[in-house]
Design a protein around this motif. Sequence first.
Motif, mmCIF file in Angstrom:
data_model
loop_
_atom_site.group_PDB
_atom_site.id
_atom_site.type_symbol
_atom_site.label_atom_id
_atom_site.label_comp_id
_atom_site.label_asym_id
_atom_site.label_seq_id
_atom_site.Cartn_x
_atom_site.Cartn_y
_atom_site.Cartn_z
ATOM 1 N N VAL A 17 0.830 -1.205 0.000
ATOM 2 C CA VAL A 17 0.000 0.000 0.000
ATOM 3 C C VAL A 17 0.864 1.254 0.000
ATOM 4 O O VAL A 17 0.600 2.206 -0.745
ATOM 5 N N GLN A 18 1.901 1.277 0.813
ATOM 6 C CA GLN A 18 2.789 2.445 0.841
ATOM 7 C C GLN A 18 3.428 2.678 -0.525
ATOM 8 O O GLN A 18 3.422 3.801 -1.047
ATOM 9 N N PHE A 19 3.970 1.613 -1.105
ATOM 10 C CA PHE A 19 4.721 1.779 -2.345
ATOM 11 C C PHE A 19 3.822 2.130 -3.530
ATOM 12 O O PHE A 19 4.139 3.036 -4.314
ATOM 13 N N LEU A 20 2.695 1.427 -3.680
ATOM 14 C CA LEU A 20 1.817 1.726 -4.812
ATOM 15 C C LEU A 20 1.234 3.132 -4.711
ATOM 16 O O LEU A 20 1.126 3.845 -5.713
ATOM 17 N N THR A 21 0.856 3.545 -3.507
ATOM 18 C CA THR A 21 0.360 4.919 -3.335
ATOM 19 C C THR A 21 1.451 5.915 -3.690
ATOM 20 O O THR A 21 1.206 6.901 -4.403
ATOM 21 N N ALA A 22 2.659 5.677 -3.207
ATOM 22 C CA ALA A 22 3.778 6.575 -3.507
ATOM 23 C C ALA A 22 4.029 6.657 -5.009
ATOM 24 O O ALA A 22 4.225 7.754 -5.566
ATOM 25 N N ALA A 23 4.029 5.512 -5.699
ATOM 26 C CA ALA A 23 4.308 5.501 -7.132
ATOM 27 C C ALA A 23 3.253 6.289 -7.911
ATOM 28 O O ALA A 23 3.588 7.063 -8.816
ATOM 29 N N LEU A 24 1.991 6.104 -7.565
ATOM 30 C CA LEU A 24 0.919 6.789 -8.304
ATOM 31 C C LEU A 24 0.924 8.295 -8.029
ATOM 32 O O LEU A 24 0.692 9.101 -8.942
ATOM 33 N N VAL A 25 1.181 8.668 -6.790
ATOM 34 C CA VAL A 25 1.207 10.097 -6.452
ATOM 35 C C VAL A 25 2.441 10.766 -7.048
ATOM 36 O O VAL A 25 2.384 11.913 -7.520
ATOM 37 N N HIS A 26 3.562 10.049 -7.075
ATOM 38 C CA HIS A 26 4.788 10.594 -7.641
ATOM 39 C C HIS A 26 4.670 10.770 -9.153
ATOM 40 O O HIS A 26 5.109 11.778 -9.719
ATOM 41 N N LEU A 86 6.364 13.524 -14.296
ATOM 42 C CA LEU A 86 7.796 13.265 -14.245
ATOM 43 C C LEU A 86 8.402 13.341 -15.643
ATOM 44 O O LEU A 86 7.692 13.540 -16.633
ATOM 45 N N ALA A 87 9.712 13.167 -15.725
ATOM 46 C CA ALA A 87 10.395 13.186 -17.024
ATOM 47 C C ALA A 87 9.823 12.107 -17.944
ATOM 48 O O ALA A 87 9.481 10.999 -17.469
ATOM 49 N N PRO A 88 9.687 12.367 -19.251
ATOM 50 C CA PRO A 88 9.021 11.426 -20.164
ATOM 51 C C PRO A 88 9.606 10.014 -20.143
ATOM 52 O O PRO A 88 8.864 9.035 -20.258
ATOM 53 N N HIS A 89 10.929 9.876 -19.978
ATOM 54 C CA HIS A 89 11.518 8.535 -20.042
ATOM 55 C C HIS A 89 11.085 7.644 -18.881
ATOM 56 O O HIS A 89 11.207 6.417 -18.947
#
Length: 501
Positions: free
Chosen positions: A443-452, A491-494
Motif C-alpha cells: 500500500v505504501q509503495f503503490l500509493t507513492a508511485a501513483l502520487v509521484h 515526471l520526465a518522459p523517459h
Amino acid sequence: MAAVAAVLLYFLLRPSHRNRGGLPLPPTPGWAWPVLGHLPLLGLIPHHSLAALAKKHGPHFLLLNLGTTSPTLVVSSPAAVRSLLKSLDPLVSSRPPNAGATHMAYNYQDLVFAPYGPRWRLLRKLCNVHLFSQKALDHFSSVRESEAQDLVSRLSSSRSAAVTIGPMLTDCTTNALGRTMLGRRVFVPGEGGEFREMVLELMVLAGVFNIGDFVPELEWLDLQGVVKKMKRLHKRFDDFFERMIEENSNGGEMCFLGVLMALKEDADGEGSKISRREIKALLMDLFTAGTDTSSSTVEWAIAELIRHPSLLDALQLELDSVAGRDRLVLESDLPNLTLLQAIIKEIFRLHPSTPLLLPRIVAEDCEAMGYHIPKDTRVLINAWAISRDPDVWKDPLEFKPVERFMPGAPTAHMDVKGNDFEFIPFGAGRRICAGMSMGIRNVQFLTAALVHAFDWELLEGETPEKLNMEEVYGLTLQRKVPLVVKPKPRLAPHVYANAAK
C-alpha cells in the motif's frame, strides 16, 4: 406443515446459553427472530449496523444470536479487544466452522482457517520466514517495482483519458503476487484471462452471506447454491495449482512455490514436512488475502488525497525531494517518506480493508470485562468501529494524517502492527494477519508511485468536495462508486517508457 411447525417450535423453545459462574452475559438487543435470530439487524453494511447497535446496547461487548449457531460476541472498543487478546488470546485463536474453509480452503488445511495448534504454527513460520520477513520482502522488491512501473506506463498511455483505477490496481497487485508465489504473471493483457475470472469469482463468493453458515440445519439444502459454486471453483483452482506445481521446474523466476516444494522434499524433523495439499491451500489463501485488500486500500488512498489537494501537493513535494523527477520512487525510498507513512496510517484507520476481522471461536468458558463468555461463542471484532472511537480519536470521521501521525502528534506512536488496540486493521494477537508486512509495503509503495508519477483530475463536473466516499460491504471494504480519474504525467518522459516483462 406439521414438520415445519415442529422445527420452528424447537428453535423457539430450545434452552439458551446460561451463565454457571455467577457473572452476567454481555448485553444483547433482546428479542430475536425465530430461526434467524438477530441476523436481520446486520443490514447491508454490517460493520455500520453493528457499530450502531453497540452504541445503543453496549459500547464494549454485544452478544447476538445469528441464526441457530452459538452466540456471537461483537467486540467494538479498544478496551474490549485488549481484555480478550491480551490475556485470553490462546482461548480465542481458532476459527468457527464455515463453508468456505471446508470447500475452498482444502477442509481447513490452510493458514487462515486451520485450527490453532502445531500445524498452524508450522504454516505460519514458513510464510513468515520465506515470504513476509524483511529479507524475503527485500528479495522480491524488484518484482513489485517492475509491476508498479508497468502500471504507471499503462496509465500514462491513456493520455489523460478517464480510467477506472480499481481494476488496474488489482491487476498490478495480483501480478506481483503471482510472480512472487508462482514465478509468473497471472493477468496478462491479450491472453485468455482464465485465472483472472477465477480470482474475481472467488472474491464474489467469499463475500456472499451463506445461510448454511448461520443455520447449519439448512446447510444440506444449499439454498443459494453457494456450496455448489465453491466446489466447482475449487476444482478449477486445484487444477491450476497442480499445473503450477508440475511446471515449477521450468527455471523461471525463483518463487515461494519453489521454496515450498523444496521444503516438502527436504524438511527435517518429525511433523515438519508440508503436504502437497497444504501447499495448494497456502497458495489459495495468499491469492485471496493478498490482492484485493491492497488494491482497494490504495484506491481509497488516492480518493482521499484528491479530496485533500493540499495534502496531495505536500506528498508530491516530499516524493520529489527524496526521489527527484527523473526516476520513479523505489521501495528503498519508503523509510525517508515520513508524510507518506502518516497518510497510509490514516488510510488504514479510516478505511480498513477488512472492517470485520475474520471470526474466532472461544475454546472454553472464560471471563472478560466482568462478563461471562460461554464456550463455543463466536467472536467478531469490528475493527472499523474501533478505529473511529471518539474516546480515542478526536474528529474520528475526518481525514487528518498530519495531526494524528506526524512526529510530535499525540497519537504518532500508534501503529498498525497489533500492539495498539485502538488501531488494528490487520488484527492482533496470534491470529494477526500473517501478510501484514507485505500489505503495508504494498500500500505504501503503490500509493507513492501513483502520487509521484501523476497529477490526478476528476471527470468534468465533479469536485473533490463532492466525491462519493460511500462504502459497500464484501470480501474487502470497497467503494460504492468506483474511482474514475484522469492521470496526468508529471515526471520526465523517459520514466514512463519501461513496462514489466
